[in-house]
Design a protein around this motif. Structure first.
Motif, PDB file in Angstrom:
ATOM      1  N   THR A   2      21.307   0.738  -2.726  1.00 24.75           N
ATOM      2  CA  THR A   2      19.778   0.201  -2.704  1.00 24.75           C
ATOM      3  C   THR A   2      18.916  -0.381  -1.877  1.00 24.75           C
ATOM      4  N   GLU A   3      18.109   0.791  -1.363  1.00 27.01           N
ATOM      5  CA  GLU A   3      16.948   0.266  -0.230  1.00 27.01           C
ATOM      6  C   GLU A   3      16.062  -1.262  -0.570  1.00 27.01           C
ATOM      7  N   ARG A   4      16.332  -1.693  -0.022  1.00 25.41           N
ATOM      8  CA  ARG A   4      15.259  -3.316  -0.096  1.00 25.41           C
ATOM      9  C   ARG A   4      14.697  -2.913   1.086  1.00 25.41           C
ATOM     10  N   VAL A  18      23.428   0.373  10.046  1.00 21.35           N
ATOM     11  CA  VAL A  18      23.050   1.096  10.169  1.00 21.35           C
ATOM     12  C   VAL A  18      24.276   1.540  12.015  1.00 21.35           C
ATOM     13  N   VAL A  19      25.026   2.566  11.826  1.00 22.01           N
ATOM     14  CA  VAL A  19      25.347   2.800  13.253  1.00 22.01           C
ATOM     15  C   VAL A  19      24.388   3.894  14.139  1.00 22.01           C
ATOM     16  N   ALA A  20      24.622   2.846  15.343  1.00 23.28           N
ATOM     17  CA  ALA A  20      23.982   4.312  16.368  1.00 23.28           C
ATOM     18  C   ALA A  20      25.045   4.622  17.514  1.00 23.28           C
ATOM     19  N   ARG A  33      13.162   9.764  20.787  1.00 25.08           N
ATOM     20  CA  ARG A  33      12.192   9.708  19.751  1.00 25.08           C
ATOM     21  C   ARG A  33      11.801   9.665  18.381  1.00 25.08           C
ATOM     22  N   ARG A  34      11.726   8.954  17.548  1.00 23.11           N
ATOM     23  CA  ARG A  34      11.672   8.863  16.307  1.00 23.11           C
ATOM     24  C   ARG A  34      10.281   9.819  15.393  1.00 23.11           C
ATOM     25  N   SER A  35      10.320  10.571  14.624  1.00 21.88           N
ATOM     26  CA  SER A  35       9.535  11.737  14.174  1.00 21.88           C
ATOM     27  C   SER A  35       8.363  10.795  13.323  1.00 21.88           C
ATOM     28  N   TRP A  44      11.733   5.163  20.287  1.00 16.68           N
ATOM     29  CA  TRP A  44      12.887   5.683  20.813  1.00 16.68           C
ATOM     30  C   TRP A  44      13.583   4.662  20.418  1.00 16.68           C
ATOM     31  N   GLU A  45      14.602   5.605  20.187  1.00 17.56           N
ATOM     32  CA  GLU A  45      16.159   5.128  19.891  1.00 17.56           C
ATOM     33  C   GLU A  45      17.308   5.170  20.147  1.00 17.56           C
ATOM     34  N   LEU A  46      18.549   4.552  19.541  1.00 19.87           N
ATOM     35  CA  LEU A  46      19.400   5.067  19.757  1.00 19.87           C
ATOM     36  C   LEU A  46      20.190   6.003  18.806  1.00 19.87           C
ATOM     37  N   PRO A  47      20.381   7.438  18.589  1.00 18.06           N
ATOM     38  CA  PRO A  47      20.606   7.649  17.493  1.00 18.06           C
ATOM     39  C   PRO A  47      21.279   7.265  16.448  1.00 18.06           C
ATOM     40  N   GLY A  48      21.192   7.104  15.111  1.00 16.64           N
ATOM     41  CA  GLY A  48      22.227   6.946  14.335  1.00 16.64           C
ATOM     42  C   GLY A  48      21.581   7.394  12.887  1.00 16.64           C
ATOM     43  N   GLY A  49      22.180   6.389  11.539  1.00 22.15           N
ATOM     44  CA  GLY A  49      21.623   5.625  10.613  1.00 22.15           C
ATOM     45  C   GLY A  49      22.475   5.159   9.903  1.00 22.15           C
ATOM     46  N   LYS A  50      22.391   5.131   8.642  1.00 24.16           N
ATOM     47  CA  LYS A  50      23.350   3.694   7.545  1.00 24.16           C
ATOM     48  C   LYS A  50      24.722   4.857   7.343  1.00 24.16           C
ATOM     49  N   LEU A  51      25.824   4.065   6.813  1.00 28.38           N
ATOM     50  CA  LEU A  51      26.869   3.943   6.841  1.00 28.38           C
ATOM     51  C   LEU A  51      26.692   4.121   5.200  1.00 28.38           C
ATOM     52  N   ARG A  63      29.284  11.912  11.849  1.00 34.33           N
ATOM     53  CA  ARG A  63      27.925  12.638  10.683  1.00 34.33           C
ATOM     54  C   ARG A  63      26.569  12.960  11.455  1.00 34.33           C
ATOM     55  N   GLU A  64      26.195  11.860  11.342  1.00 35.06           N
ATOM     56  CA  GLU A  64      24.958  11.875  11.981  1.00 35.06           C
ATOM     57  C   GLU A  64      24.762  12.171  12.963  1.00 35.06           C
ATOM     58  N   LEU A  65      25.496  12.215  14.183  1.00 33.52           N
ATOM     59  CA  LEU A  65      24.382  12.670  15.259  1.00 33.52           C
ATOM     60  C   LEU A  65      25.135  14.155  14.691  1.00 33.52           C
ATOM     61  N   PRO A  84      19.360  -7.171  14.125  1.00 31.76           N
ATOM     62  CA  PRO A  84      18.632  -7.392  12.537  1.00 31.76           C
ATOM     63  C   PRO A  84      17.363  -5.913  12.895  1.00 31.76           C
ATOM     64  N   LEU A  85      17.785  -5.422  11.964  1.00 32.45           N
ATOM     65  CA  LEU A  85      16.716  -4.768  11.989  1.00 32.45           C
ATOM     66  C   LEU A  85      15.789  -4.833  10.772  1.00 32.45           C
ATOM     67  N   LYS A  86      15.103  -4.170   9.821  1.00 33.79           N
ATOM     68  CA  LYS A  86      14.388  -4.563   9.218  1.00 33.79           C
ATOM     69  C   LYS A  86      15.155  -5.740   7.804  1.00 33.79           C
ATOM     70  N   PRO A  87      14.414  -6.976   7.138  1.00 32.64           N
ATOM     71  CA  PRO A  87      15.668  -7.780   6.135  1.00 32.64           C
ATOM     72  C   PRO A  87      17.078  -6.743   5.326  1.00 32.64           C
ATOM     73  N   TRP A 125      11.090   2.118  23.243  1.00 32.19           N
ATOM     74  CA  TRP A 125      12.426   1.720  23.022  1.00 32.19           C
ATOM     75  C   TRP A 125      11.511   0.885  22.108  1.00 32.19           C
ATOM     76  N   LEU A 126      12.277   1.166  20.356  1.00 37.07           N
ATOM     77  CA  LEU A 126      12.393   0.083  19.472  1.00 37.07           C
ATOM     78  C   LEU A 126      12.277  -1.348  19.833  1.00 37.07           C
ATOM     79  N   ASP A 127      11.753  -2.413  19.193  1.00 36.82           N
ATOM     80  CA  ASP A 127      12.136  -3.523  20.053  1.00 36.82           C
ATOM     81  C   ASP A 127      13.337  -3.649  19.383  1.00 36.82           C
ATOM     82  N   GLN A 128      13.873  -3.329  18.030  1.00 37.51           N
ATOM     83  CA  GLN A 128      15.668  -4.121  18.018  1.00 37.51           C
ATOM     84  C   GLN A 128      16.877  -2.966  18.790  1.00 37.51           C
ATOM     85  N   ASP A 129      16.591  -1.309  19.429  1.00 30.94           N
ATOM     86  CA  ASP A 129      17.014  -0.953  20.557  1.00 30.94           C
ATOM     87  C   ASP A 129      17.186  -1.908  21.180  1.00 30.94           C
ATOM     88  N   ARG A 130      16.249  -2.889  21.731  1.00 33.59           N
ATOM     89  CA  ARG A 130      15.772  -2.992  23.078  1.00 33.59           C
ATOM     90  C   ARG A 130      17.610  -4.034  24.306  1.00 33.59           C
TER      91      ARG A 130
HETATM   92  N1  523 Z   1      16.658   2.034  12.970  1.00 31.35           N
HETATM   93  C1  523 Z   1      16.399   1.444  14.215  1.00 31.35           C
HETATM   94  N2  523 Z   1      17.244   2.110  15.268  1.00 31.35           N
HETATM   95  C2  523 Z   1      18.229   2.753  15.718  1.00 31.35           C
HETATM   96  C3  523 Z   1      18.290   3.080  14.435  1.00 31.35           C
HETATM   97  C4  523 Z   1      19.485   4.405  14.283  1.00 31.35           C
HETATM   98  C5  523 Z   1      18.142   2.964  13.169  1.00 31.35           C
HETATM   99  O1  523 Z   1      16.151   0.146  13.934  1.00 31.35           O
HETATM  100  N3  523 Z   1      18.644   3.304  16.695  1.00 31.35           N
HETATM  101  C6  523 Z   1      16.484   1.926  11.779  1.00 31.35           C
HETATM  102  C7  523 Z   1      15.526   2.820  11.506  1.00 31.35           C
HETATM  103  C8  523 Z   1      15.691   2.786  10.204  1.00 31.35           C
HETATM  104  C9  523 Z   1      16.826   2.430   9.540  1.00 31.35           C
HETATM  105  O2  523 Z   1      17.343   1.522  11.039  1.00 31.35           O
HETATM  106  O3  523 Z   1      14.118   1.688   9.314  1.00 31.35           O
HETATM  107  C10 523 Z   1      17.720   3.140   9.351  1.00 31.35           C
HETATM  108  O4  523 Z   1      17.657   4.308   9.788  1.00 31.35           O
HETATM  109  P1  523 Z   1      17.174   6.363   9.786  1.00 31.35           P
HETATM  110  O5  523 Z   1      16.184   6.169   9.021  1.00 31.35           O
HETATM  111  O6  523 Z   1      18.123   7.175  10.815  1.00 31.35           O
HETATM  112  O7  523 Z   1      18.894   6.111   9.043  1.00 31.35           O
HETATM  113  P2  523 Z   1      18.910   7.487   8.296  1.00 31.35           P
HETATM  114  O8  523 Z   1      19.072   8.686   8.908  1.00 31.35           O
HETATM  115  O9  523 Z   1      20.749   7.266   7.380  1.00 31.35           O
HETATM  116  O10 523 Z   1      18.179   7.651   6.813  1.00 31.35           O
HETATM  117  P3  523 Z   1      18.008   8.482   5.701  1.00 31.35           P
HETATM  118  O11 523 Z   1      16.995   9.387   6.744  1.00 31.35           O
HETATM  119  O12 523 Z   1      17.138   7.298   4.605  1.00 31.35           O
HETATM  120  O13 523 Z   1      19.565   9.425   5.739  1.00 31.35           O
END
Ligand code: 523
Length: 143
Positions: A2-4, A18-20, A33-35, A44-51, A63-65, A84-87, A125-130
Motif C-alpha cells: 500500500t502506498e501512502r 527504499v534501498v539505494a 538524475r531522476r526523470s 540527483w540521487e543514489l539509484p535504487g527503489g522500494k523493497l 534487482r533495482e540497479l 527519512p523520505l516522505k512520511p 542532490w535530493l535533500d534526503q540523499d545529501r
Molecule cells: N527516493 C529518494 N532517494 C533515493 C531513492 C532511490 C528514492 O528520495 N536515493 C525516494 C523517491 C520516491 C521513493 O523514494 O519518493 C521511492 O523511490 P523510487 O520511485 O525510485 O522507487 P521504485 O523504483 O521502487 O518505485 P516504482 O517506480 O513505484 O517501482
C-alpha cells in the motif's frame, strides 16, 4: 504494497524501506538524475527503489540497479544511518561494486554521472540523499 503519500505513518505501521546503492568505480561515485515524478525530476540521487515484500535489501538493490541501469552489482557494506523520505518511507544505503555492464539511464533517470569526491557538490542532490552521499563519500579516495 500500500502506498501512502500524505498521512504520517502511525507508530504501529511498518515503514516502506527504499534501498539505494553507493556504486563505486575507479574512485568515483555514481549519481543519477531522476526523470520522474515531476516533483523529483531533475534532482540527483543514489539509484535504487522500494523493497518488495519478502525481499532482502541486498536482493532489492541488485534487482533495482539491473532494471534501472542495466548493470550487475555486488552489494557490500551498509552505509551507517537511515534517512527519512516522505512520511512512512526510509532510505537505507549499501555500497555496491560494479560486476558487469556500463550503467545507462534505462528507467526513472535521464542522466548518469560518475563523480570524484571533489565533484560531489556539482549536482543538485535530493535533500534526503545529501546525508547519505556525505557518508558514501567516506569510501572515496581523497582528491
Ligand atoms: N527516493 C529518494 N532517494 C533515493 C531513492 C532511490 C528514492 O528520495 N536515493 C525516494 C523517491 C520516491 C521513493 O523514494 O519518493 C521511492 O523511490 P523510487 O520511485 O525510485 O522507487 P521504485 O523504483 O521502487 O518505485 P516504482 O517506480 O513505484 O517501482
Amino acid at each position: 504494497m500500500t502506498e501512502r503519500t500524505t498521512e504520517p505513518a502511525a507508530p504501529h505501521e511498518p515503514v516502506v524501506v527504499v534501498v539505494a546503492g553507493a556504486l563505486y568505480d575507479g574512485g568515483r561515485l555514481l549519481a543519477a538524475r531522476r526523470s520522474a515524478p515531476v516533483e523529483l525530476a531533475g534532482r540527483w540521487e543514489l539509484p535504487g527503489g522500494k523493497l518488495e515484500p519478502g525481499e532482502s535489501p541486498e536482493a532489492a538493490l541488485v534487482r533495482e540497479l539491473r532494471e534501472e541501469l542495466g548493470v550487475d552489482v555486488e552489494p557490500g557494506e551498509r552505509i551507517p544511518g537511515e534517512w527519512p523520505l516522505k512520511p512512512g518511507y526510509v532510505l537505507r544505503v549499501w555500497t555496491a561494486r560494479l560486476l558487469s555492464g556500463e550503467p545507462r539511464p534505462l528507467e526513472d533517470h535521464d542522466e548518469l554521472r560518475w563523480l570524484s569526491r571533489s565533484e560531489l557538490d556539482s549536482v543538485d542532490w535530493l535533500d534526503q540523499d545529501r546525508p547519505a552521499v556525505a557518508e558514501a563519500a567516506r569510501w572515496l579516495p581523497a582528491p
